[in-house]
Design an enzyme around this catalytic site. Structure first.
Site, PDB file in Angstrom:
ATOM      1  N   LEU B  81       0.830  -1.221   0.000  1.00  0.00           N
ATOM      2  CA  LEU B  81       0.000   0.000   0.000  1.00  0.00           C
ATOM      3  C   LEU B  81       0.856   1.258   0.000  1.00  0.00           C
ATOM      4  O   LEU B  81       0.497   2.279  -0.568  1.00  0.00           O
ATOM      5  CB  LEU B  81      -0.905   0.027   1.233  1.00  0.00           C
ATOM      6  CG  LEU B  81      -2.033  -0.988   1.272  1.00  0.00           C
ATOM      7  CD1 LEU B  81      -2.730  -0.941   2.619  1.00  0.00           C
ATOM      8  CD2 LEU B  81      -3.026  -0.737   0.153  1.00  0.00           C
ATOM      9  N   GLY B  84       7.393   4.281   3.664  1.00  0.00           N
ATOM     10  CA  GLY B  84       7.846   5.566   4.191  1.00  0.00           C
ATOM     11  C   GLY B  84       9.041   5.331   5.077  1.00  0.00           C
ATOM     12  O   GLY B  84       9.594   4.218   5.117  1.00  0.00           O
ATOM     13  N   GLY B  85       9.426   6.367   5.779  1.00  0.00           N
ATOM     14  CA  GLY B  85      10.592   6.245   6.638  1.00  0.00           C
ATOM     15  C   GLY B  85      10.378   5.246   7.758  1.00  0.00           C
ATOM     16  O   GLY B  85      11.319   4.734   8.348  1.00  0.00           O
ATOM     17  N   LYS B 104       2.095  -3.877   8.830  1.00  0.00           N
ATOM     18  CA  LYS B 104       3.152  -2.873   8.796  1.00  0.00           C
ATOM     19  C   LYS B 104       4.474  -3.549   9.109  1.00  0.00           C
ATOM     20  O   LYS B 104       4.606  -4.222  10.125  1.00  0.00           O
ATOM     21  CB  LYS B 104       2.866  -1.783   9.846  1.00  0.00           C
ATOM     22  CG  LYS B 104       3.972  -0.764   9.958  1.00  0.00           C
ATOM     23  CD  LYS B 104       3.436   0.636   9.977  1.00  0.00           C
ATOM     24  CE  LYS B 104       4.451   1.593   9.422  1.00  0.00           C
ATOM     25  NZ  LYS B 104       3.843   2.817   8.947  1.00  0.00           N
ATOM     26  N   TYR B 176      -7.592  -2.829   8.815  1.00  0.00           N
ATOM     27  CA  TYR B 176      -7.457  -2.278   7.468  1.00  0.00           C
ATOM     28  C   TYR B 176      -8.499  -1.178   7.280  1.00  0.00           C
ATOM     29  O   TYR B 176      -9.692  -1.388   7.537  1.00  0.00           O
ATOM     30  CB  TYR B 176      -7.635  -3.375   6.414  1.00  0.00           C
ATOM     31  CG  TYR B 176      -7.649  -2.835   5.010  1.00  0.00           C
ATOM     32  CD1 TYR B 176      -6.459  -2.433   4.412  1.00  0.00           C
ATOM     33  CD2 TYR B 176      -8.839  -2.712   4.296  1.00  0.00           C
ATOM     34  CE1 TYR B 176      -6.458  -1.911   3.124  1.00  0.00           C
ATOM     35  CE2 TYR B 176      -8.837  -2.192   3.013  1.00  0.00           C
ATOM     36  CZ  TYR B 176      -7.650  -1.790   2.439  1.00  0.00           C
ATOM     37  OH  TYR B 176      -7.657  -1.271   1.174  1.00  0.00           O
ATOM     38  N   ASP B 219       3.956  12.244  15.544  1.00  0.00           N
ATOM     39  CA  ASP B 219       4.124  12.445  14.107  1.00  0.00           C
ATOM     40  C   ASP B 219       2.768  12.615  13.440  1.00  0.00           C
ATOM     41  O   ASP B 219       2.473  11.976  12.436  1.00  0.00           O
ATOM     42  CB  ASP B 219       4.901  11.273  13.496  1.00  0.00           C
ATOM     43  CG  ASP B 219       5.418  11.599  12.096  1.00  0.00           C
ATOM     44  OD1 ASP B 219       5.465  12.795  11.740  1.00  0.00           O
ATOM     45  OD2 ASP B 219       5.753  10.664  11.354  1.00  0.00           O
ATOM     46  N   LYS B 221       0.326  14.076  11.083  1.00  0.00           N
ATOM     47  CA  LYS B 221       0.400  14.785   9.800  1.00  0.00           C
ATOM     48  C   LYS B 221      -0.637  14.151   8.879  1.00  0.00           C
ATOM     49  O   LYS B 221      -1.129  13.061   9.171  1.00  0.00           O
ATOM     50  CB  LYS B 221       1.801  14.662   9.205  1.00  0.00           C
ATOM     51  CG  LYS B 221       2.252  13.228   9.006  1.00  0.00           C
ATOM     52  CD  LYS B 221       3.634  13.159   8.432  1.00  0.00           C
ATOM     53  CE  LYS B 221       4.112  11.720   8.380  1.00  0.00           C
ATOM     54  NZ  LYS B 221       5.471  11.582   7.919  1.00  0.00           N
ATOM     55  N   PRO B 222      -0.978  14.834   7.792  1.00  0.00           N
ATOM     56  CA  PRO B 222      -2.060  14.309   6.941  1.00  0.00           C
ATOM     57  C   PRO B 222      -1.829  12.874   6.484  1.00  0.00           C
ATOM     58  O   PRO B 222      -2.785  12.126   6.327  1.00  0.00           O
ATOM     59  CB  PRO B 222      -2.071  15.272   5.759  1.00  0.00           C
ATOM     60  CG  PRO B 222      -1.573  16.547   6.324  1.00  0.00           C
ATOM     61  CD  PRO B 222      -0.541  16.164   7.341  1.00  0.00           C
ATOM     62  N   ASN B 224      -0.757  10.442   8.087  1.00  0.00           N
ATOM     63  CA  ASN B 224      -1.097   9.484   9.134  1.00  0.00           C
ATOM     64  C   ASN B 224      -2.557   9.554   9.555  1.00  0.00           C
ATOM     65  O   ASN B 224      -2.954   8.910  10.514  1.00  0.00           O
ATOM     66  CB  ASN B 224      -0.210   9.706  10.360  1.00  0.00           C
ATOM     67  CG  ASN B 224       1.194   9.204  10.117  1.00  0.00           C
ATOM     68  OD1 ASN B 224       1.391   8.302   9.307  1.00  0.00           O
ATOM     69  ND2 ASN B 224       2.163   9.772  10.805  1.00  0.00           N
TER      70      ASN B 224
END
Lengths: 244, 524
Positions: B81, B84-85, B104, B176, B219, B221-222, B224
Site C-alpha cells: 500500500l 515511508g521512513g 506494517k 485495514y 508524528d 500529519k495528513p 497518518n
C-alpha cells in the site's frame, strides 16, 4: 562509535586547509597557518557580514566593519588569539567579531582599522541581494549568523560539487541530478529519458552524487572544527540553526 | 508519502517552495535546493552500514508481496500500500477470519539495535490498549521469520529459525482502513471548511484518548490521518515515532541518524530536540494539519490567520493560532479543549450583526490608519524643519567657538533623534511620574531635567556657546511645557524661570556641551 568514526575517516581525506591547523599553530604562527586562516576567512565572510549588517544601520558601514575585522584578524599580532582550545572556527569568529564591534563602537570617531583598504575580495553586492535583510526578521543576530554559516557551508559544498562535475564535463548531468540530492523519490525514469541514459544508470549516478555530496559536506565542516570528533555535532548544530 | 515533484508557484509573489518539506525557498538557496532538506540528507552517514535491507542509497526498499508471503503463512499478502521512513504497509487477508488487515513492516535496520526488541514489545503492548473508533487498531505484533511453506499456519512470530538466511522482521498487524489518507483528500489544495471542522473533533477525540493512556503520537500529519469510506477519521502509526525515533532524554546520541517527525508538522520543542516533548506536541501538529486543511498552506514563518485566507468564522482563528503557539504552555493543554471550542463555535454561528460590526471595525481601522499616517508625515516634516533650525544655530555657535576656543571636534549634523529624545525626556518623565500638576511643578522640572544631567555625565569636549544652550533649553521647556499647557498655563512661566536658573547653573559648570557631543558621536 569508534568503529563508525574510523570508517568515516577512511572514506574522505581530512581537509588539508583547516581550522585545526590554525588553532594548533597558536602563537608560533607559521606562513602555512596564516594562509589557512586567510583561506577560511575568504570562505566564511558572509555570516560575519550578515551579523555586521544587523549591528549597524547602513551597508557601507557594515562593509567597512567586515573588511576592518578581517584586516585586524589577519594581522600577525592578533593572530595569536587563535590558540588551541579556542573551539570551533564558527564560535571563534563570532566571539572575535563581537569584541571587535564593541571596540569599534567605543572608539567612535577614530579611523577604521584597515583604512578602507580591502584585504579580501568580497562580493558584497551579490551577498546583499541574497542575504535578504527583512526588518520583520525576528531572528537574533547570533541565530542569523549561524544560519548564514550553515548556508555558506552548503554553498561551498555545492560549488565544489558542481566544479567537480564540470571538470569531468558533466555539468548537464549535475544539473539534472541535483534534485535527487534531496528528493529520493523523484522519478528516475523522467531524468533517464531527458539524459538519454538507462534508469539504472541514473539511479547509480544519483547515488554517487549523493555520496560525494555527503563526503564534501563532512570535509567542509571538518575544516572548521578542531578535531574530527566534532564533525557530526557541528553538522547537527548547523542543521538546527537552519530549522529555527 | 506523497510529494510534489516540482516547486509550486503561487500568485504574483513567485514564491518557490521546497517540494519535499514545503518550506519557502529563499533566494540564493545553495544550488537552488532547500537548504534544510539538503542538510538533512547530509546528516545521513556517508558510509552506509551493513543494513540488510538497504538499497545502495541507504533507502529502505520494501519486499514485494511475494517476498513477504513466507513470513506470514496465516495471511494472504495482497499488495504493497505504501512505504515511508517508518516502514512499509501491505494490504493482506487474514485467511482464517476472512477479513482484510494491514501489515506494517518496520525497516530491517531497527533489528540491529539490541535494545529495540524490548522497547518494541513494551510499546506494542501499550498500543494494543488503544481501542478507539478513531485510532487504527492493532491486532497483533511481533518478530516474524520466513517459514517453510509446509509449517502450520498461525504460529507465533517470535520463533526465529536460525537456519534462515533472511533476517526476521518486526511487524504490526492492524485494522485495514478502506479509504484514503488526508494527504490524498487535500491533494487538490484544501478541504471545505465544513469538512475540516468535521474532521478536527474526531482527531481531538482520538488524541485525547491516547494522551490519557499516556501515549503521544509525535508524528501527526495528513499522511497518518486516514478517512474511511463512511467519512470516519482514523489515526495511524500511533507511538511509532517514539519507537523508531529518539528515546526521550537521549536526543544528541541518535538525532544525527533519525530526525523523526515531519519537519513542518513538528512542534518547535520537537525540532529543537528538547527533552520534554509531551502530548502538547501532538496538539501543535494537529494545529498545523488544521491550518493546512482550511487554507491549503502550511503555517510557516509569519502566516495569516485562516479567516484571512478563507471564508470562515473569525473565532476559529483564535483556536487554530492557539494550537500553534510556540510555547507548549500557551497552547491548549488538552485535545478535548480544542474539540469543545470548535464545536461551540459550530453550534453558535456568528450573528449577522457581528459580521457587520467586523466590517465597520475594519473601516474605522483603515481610516484611523490613514489619519495616523498623515499625522506622522506632518510631524516628520515639522521635525525636520526644527532640526534644520537647531543645526543652523549650533553651526553658528561652533563657528564662533572655533575662533574663541580650540575645538576638538568638527561640527557634525545633529540627528533628529537627539532632539526627540530631549522632548521625550522632558515631557515623558514628568508625566510618567504625574508631576506635571501645578503643585508638583518644581519636582517635575527637576526630574525632567535629570536626563539632561545624565546626558552630560561625560565631561569632555568643548564648551558650548549661549545660543546652542538656549536652543536646547528651549526644546526642553517646550517638551515639558506641552503637558503643562494642557493643565495650567500659568505655571509655564514659573517653569521657564526655573529652567533659566538651571541653564545658568549648567552654563556655569559647562555641562551641556558633552550632551551635544555625545549626540554627534553616536550620529556620526
Amino acid at each position: 562509535m569508534n568503529a563508525k568514526r574510523k570508517e568515516a575517516g577512511s572514506s574522505y581525506e581530512f581537509a588539508t586547509t583547516r581550522w585545526s591547523l590554525v588553532a594548533s599553530a597558536g602563537r608560533r604562527s607559521s606562513a602555512e597557518a596564516e594562509a589557512a586562516l586567510a583561506f577560511l576567512c575568504q570562505r566564511y565572510w558572509k555570516p560575519l557580514y550578515a551579523y555586521a549588517r544587523r549591528h549597524v544601520a547602513n551597508p557601507e558601514e557594515a562593509r567597512d566593519l567586515t573588511q576592518g575585522f578581517f584586516a585586524r584578524l589577519l594581522e600577525k599580532n592578533t593572530f595569536a588569539l587563535a590558540e588551541p582550545g579556542r573551539g570551533r572556527f564558527r564560535a571563534f569568529l563570532l566571539t572575535t567579531l563581537k569584541h571587535f564591534l564593541l571596540n569599534e563602537r567605543e572608539k567612535a570617531t577614530s579611523q577604521k582599522q584597515g583604512g578602507g583598504r580591502p584585504v579580501l575580495s568580497l562580493d558584497f553586492d551579490k551577498a546583499d541581494s541574497t542575504l535578504r535583510f527583512e526588518p520583520a526578521d525576528e531572528r537574533t543576530p547570533e541565530k542569523l549568523f549561524d544560519r548564514q554559516w550553515a548556508l555558506t557551508v552548503l554553498e561551498q559544498v555545492m560549488n565544489q560539487l558542481e566544479a567537480e562535475y564540470r571538470e569531468q564535463s558533466k555539468t548537464g548531468l549535475f544539473e539534472h541530478l541535483k534534485s535527487f540530492l534531496i528528493d529520493k523519490t523523484a522519478s528516475h525514469a523522467t531524468a533517464a529519458a531527458s539524459l538519454g541514459m538507462t534508469e539504472g544508470a541514473v539511479r547509480t549516478a544519483a547515488h554517487r552524487l549523493r555520496k560525494r555530496y555527503r563526503e564534501l559536506l563532512r570535509e567542509e565542516v571538518a575544516r572548521t572544527v578542531e578535531t574530527e570528533d566534532e564533525v557530526e555535532d557541528e553538522l547537527l548544530q548547523l542543521f538546527q540553526s537552519l530549522q529555527s | 508519502m506523497m510529494r510534489g515533484d516540482e516547486s509550486e508557484r503561487i500568485g504574483m509573489a513567485e514564491l518557490r517552495f521546497c517540494s519535499l518539506c514545503g518550506k519557502v525557498l529563499e533566494e540564493g538557496s545553495p544550488g537552488g535546493l532547500c537548504p534544510e532538506c539538503l542538510f538533512k540528507v547530509g546528516l545521513e552517514p556517508s558510509s552506509q552500514g551493513a543494513a540488510t535491507q538497504s538499497s545502495p542509497s541507504g533507502r529502505f526498499t520494501p519486499l514485494n508481496p511475494q517476498e513477504l508471503a513466507p513470513y506470514f503463512p496465516q495471511l494472504e499478502i495482497l499488495e504493497l500500500l505504501g512505504k515511508g521512513g517508518m516502514g512499509a504497509v501491505y494490504k493482506a487477508r487474514q485467511i482464517n477470519l476472512d477479513r482484510l488487515v494491514a501489515v506494517k513492516i518496520l525497516p530491517a535496520e531497527v533489528s540491529q539495535d539490541p535494545s529495540f526488541e524490548g522497547r518494541f514489545k513494551r510499546e506494542a503492548k501499550a498500543l494494543a490498549q488503544l481501542n478507539h473508533p478513531n485510532i487504527v487498531g492493532v491486532h497483533d505484533s511481533g518478530l516474524a521469520s520466513p517459514q517453510p511453506i509446509t509449517s502450520s499456519p498461525g504460529r507465533e512470530g517470535q520463533a526465529i529459525s536460525p537456519a534462515s538466511d533472511k533476517p526476521p522482521l518486526f511487524y504490526f498487524i492492524m485494522e485495514y482502513v478502506d479509504g484514503v489518507n488526508l494527504r490524498h483528500a487535500i491533494r487538490g489544495g484544501k478541504l471545505k471548511p465544513e469538512e475540516a471542522l468535521r474532521i478536527v473533533p474526531q482527531l481531538c477525540d482520538a488524541l485525547q484518548f491516547a494522551h490519557e493512556e499516556g501515549i503521544v503520537h509525535r508524528d501527526i500529519k495528513p499522511e497518518n490521518i486516514l478517512l474511511d469510506r463512511r467519512g470516519r477519521v482514523k489515526i495511524a502509526d500511533f507511538g511509532l515515532a517514539k519507537l523508531l525515533g529518539i528515546p526521550a532524554g537521549d536526543v544528541r546520541l541518535t538525532e544525527t541518524r533519525q530526525i523523526v517527525g515531519t519537519v513542518p508538522y513538528m512542534a518547535p520543542e520537537q525540532i529543537e530536540g528538547s527533552r520534554d516533548v509531551d502530548h502538547r506536541a501532538d496538539i501543535y501538529s494537529m494545529g498545523v494539519t488544521f491550518y493546512e486543511m482550511l487554507t491549503g498552506e502550511l503555517p510557516i514563518g509569519r502566516f495569516a490567520p485562516p479567516s484571512k485566507k478563507v471564508q470562515i468564522d473569525v473565532r476559529l482563528d483564535e483556536v487554530v493560532l492557539r494550537t500553534l503557539e510556540k510555547e507548549p504552555e500557551q497552547r491548549y493543554q488538552h485535545a478535548s479543549e480544542v474539540k469543545a471550542q470548535v464545536e461551540s463555535i459550530q453550534q453558535n454561528p456568528q450573528k449577522d450583526w457581528a459580521k457587520t460590526a467586523k466590517g465597520v471595525g475594519a473601516e474605522v481601522w483603515r481610516k484611523g490608519k490613514q489619519a495616523a499616517e498623515w499625522v506622522f508625515q506632518k510631524a516628520t516634516a515639522t521635525g525636520a524643519q526644527t532640526r534644520k533650525k537647531v543645526e543652523e544655530l549650533l553651526k553658528k555657535d561652533d563657528a564662533r567657538n572655533q575662533v574663541e576656543n580650540e575645538p576638538s571636534q568638527p561640527p557634525g549634523p545633529v540627528e533628529l533623534w537627539t532632539i526627540l529624545l530631549l522632548f521625550a525626556c522632558m515631557s515623558g518623565v514628568g508625566m510618567l511620574l504625574d508631576l506635571t500638576r501645578a503643585t508638583h511643578w518644581p519636582a517635575g522640572t527637576i526630574v525632567g531635567l535629570l536626563p539632561l544631567g545624565l546626558l552630560t555625565w561625560k565631561q569632555r569636549g568643548t564648551a558650548l556657546g549661549w545660543r546652542g544652550k538656549w536652543a536646547l533649553c528651549l526644546l526642553a521647556v517646550v517638551g515639558l511645557g506641552i503637558p503643562l499647557i494642557l493643565r495650567e498655563i500659568g505655571t509655564l512661566f514659573i517653569v521657564a524661570c526655573v529652567v533659566v536658573v538651571f541653564l545658568v547653573i549648567f552654563n556655569y559648570i559647562g555641562a551641556l556641551s558633552p550632551a551635544l557631543e555625545l549626540g554627534r558621536s553616536v550620529a556620526g
